[in-house]
Design an enzyme around this catalytic site. Structure first.
Site, mmCIF file in Angstrom:
data_model
loop_
_atom_site.group_PDB
_atom_site.id
_atom_site.type_symbol
_atom_site.label_atom_id
_atom_site.label_comp_id
_atom_site.label_asym_id
_atom_site.label_seq_id
_atom_site.Cartn_x
_atom_site.Cartn_y
_atom_site.Cartn_z
ATOM 1 N N SER A 1 0.848 -1.178 0.000
ATOM 2 C CA SER A 1 0.000 0.000 0.000
ATOM 3 C C SER A 1 0.886 1.230 0.000
ATOM 4 O O SER A 1 2.068 1.173 0.356
ATOM 5 C CB SER A 1 -0.918 0.005 1.233
ATOM 6 O OG SER A 1 -1.777 -1.109 1.205
ATOM 7 N N THR A 2 0.315 2.359 -0.359
ATOM 8 C CA THR A 2 1.108 3.590 -0.478
ATOM 9 C C THR A 2 1.690 4.035 0.850
ATOM 10 O O THR A 2 2.685 4.751 0.885
ATOM 11 C CB THR A 2 0.245 4.718 -1.054
ATOM 12 O OG1 THR A 2 -0.948 4.855 -0.256
ATOM 13 C CG2 THR A 2 -0.159 4.419 -2.484
#
Length: 234
Positions: free
Chosen positions: A12-13
């Site tokens: 995920s970012t």
């Protein structure tokens, strides 16, 4: 015949980039151990809530075009966090290998393992639903709330006892905790495990009522004990 695979690495970012390197190293080690051919290693920073990711869509298109037989991931949640999307991939004929869960859909044993995992997840959901129903029935019979203020609620308009503890009053929604409950239910409805939900909440910056990180035991208790029904307290 050498098995051709495409490695897929995702974070995920808001996760650490080191995770990408660790995943890639583990995939390369598996390729060497299995004497497979790594056609490509696709790295992507994106949420696992949806299959609509450019990198993953590109991998699926290449598998469909015959460039490789399988996509290899270190863990199933790198591919998707939704059991619904996972079975959609299976139904579409996408073959994949997950190193952590030891799933290889090209083999009968791998497909059996995936079926067993799905059955266990379904059992957990049904058990949680049954326990939640029992708790709600107990609350209704007692005409109040068991064990104090449940997560997602706050006590208002109360008085204090001689010991300084709140007495009487009503419970109303606590907006921040209600947002967490909504997120937990969303993830659970998508087929996520307790541990997976805890990891997602921590990655997204959500905290428990005490300000600590979430653990899978907290998620299980939360789903059993929380309720949206307002009751008179005390």
């Amino acid at each position: 015949m050498t098995k051709k695979v495409i490695g897929y690495v995702r974070t995920s970012t808001d996760e650490q980039s080191l995770s990408l390197e660790a995943q890639a190293a583990r995939l390369r080690a598996w390729v060497v151990a299995m004497d497979a051919e790594l056609v490509d290693l696709v790295v992507e920073q994106a949420s696992g809530k949806s299959l609509e990711r450019p990198g993953l869509r590109g991998v699926l298109a290449r598998l469909n075009g015959g460039e490789a037989e399988s996509v290899v991931v270190t863990k199933l949640d790198r591919l998707t966090r939704s059991s619904r999307d996972l079975w959609w991939l299976v139904d579409e004929g996408v073959d994949f290998v997950s190193l952590t869960e030891q799933v290889d859909t090209l083999s009968p044993a791998g497909r059996m393992m995936l079926t067993m995992m799905s059955a266990i997840a379904q059992f957990e959901r049904e058990t949680t639903a049954a326990r939640t129903s029992e708790v709600l029935q107990h609350i209704k019979r007692g005409g109040g709330l068991a064990g104090g203020v449940p997560y997602g609620k706050k006590r208002v308009c109360y008085t204090l006892t001689e010991e300084g503890k709140p007495k009487g009053g009503w419970l109303e929604d606590e907006p921040g905790e209600q947002a967490v409950l909504a997120r937990v239910r969303e993830l659970r409805d998508a087929g996520e495990t307790y541990r997976g939900i805890a990891e997602t909440l921590n990655a997204e910056g959500w905290k428990t009522r005490k300000g600590t990180e979430w653990k899978h035991q907290y998620i299980a208790n939360l789903l059993v004990n929380s309720t949206d029904i307002e009751h008179r307290a005390g």
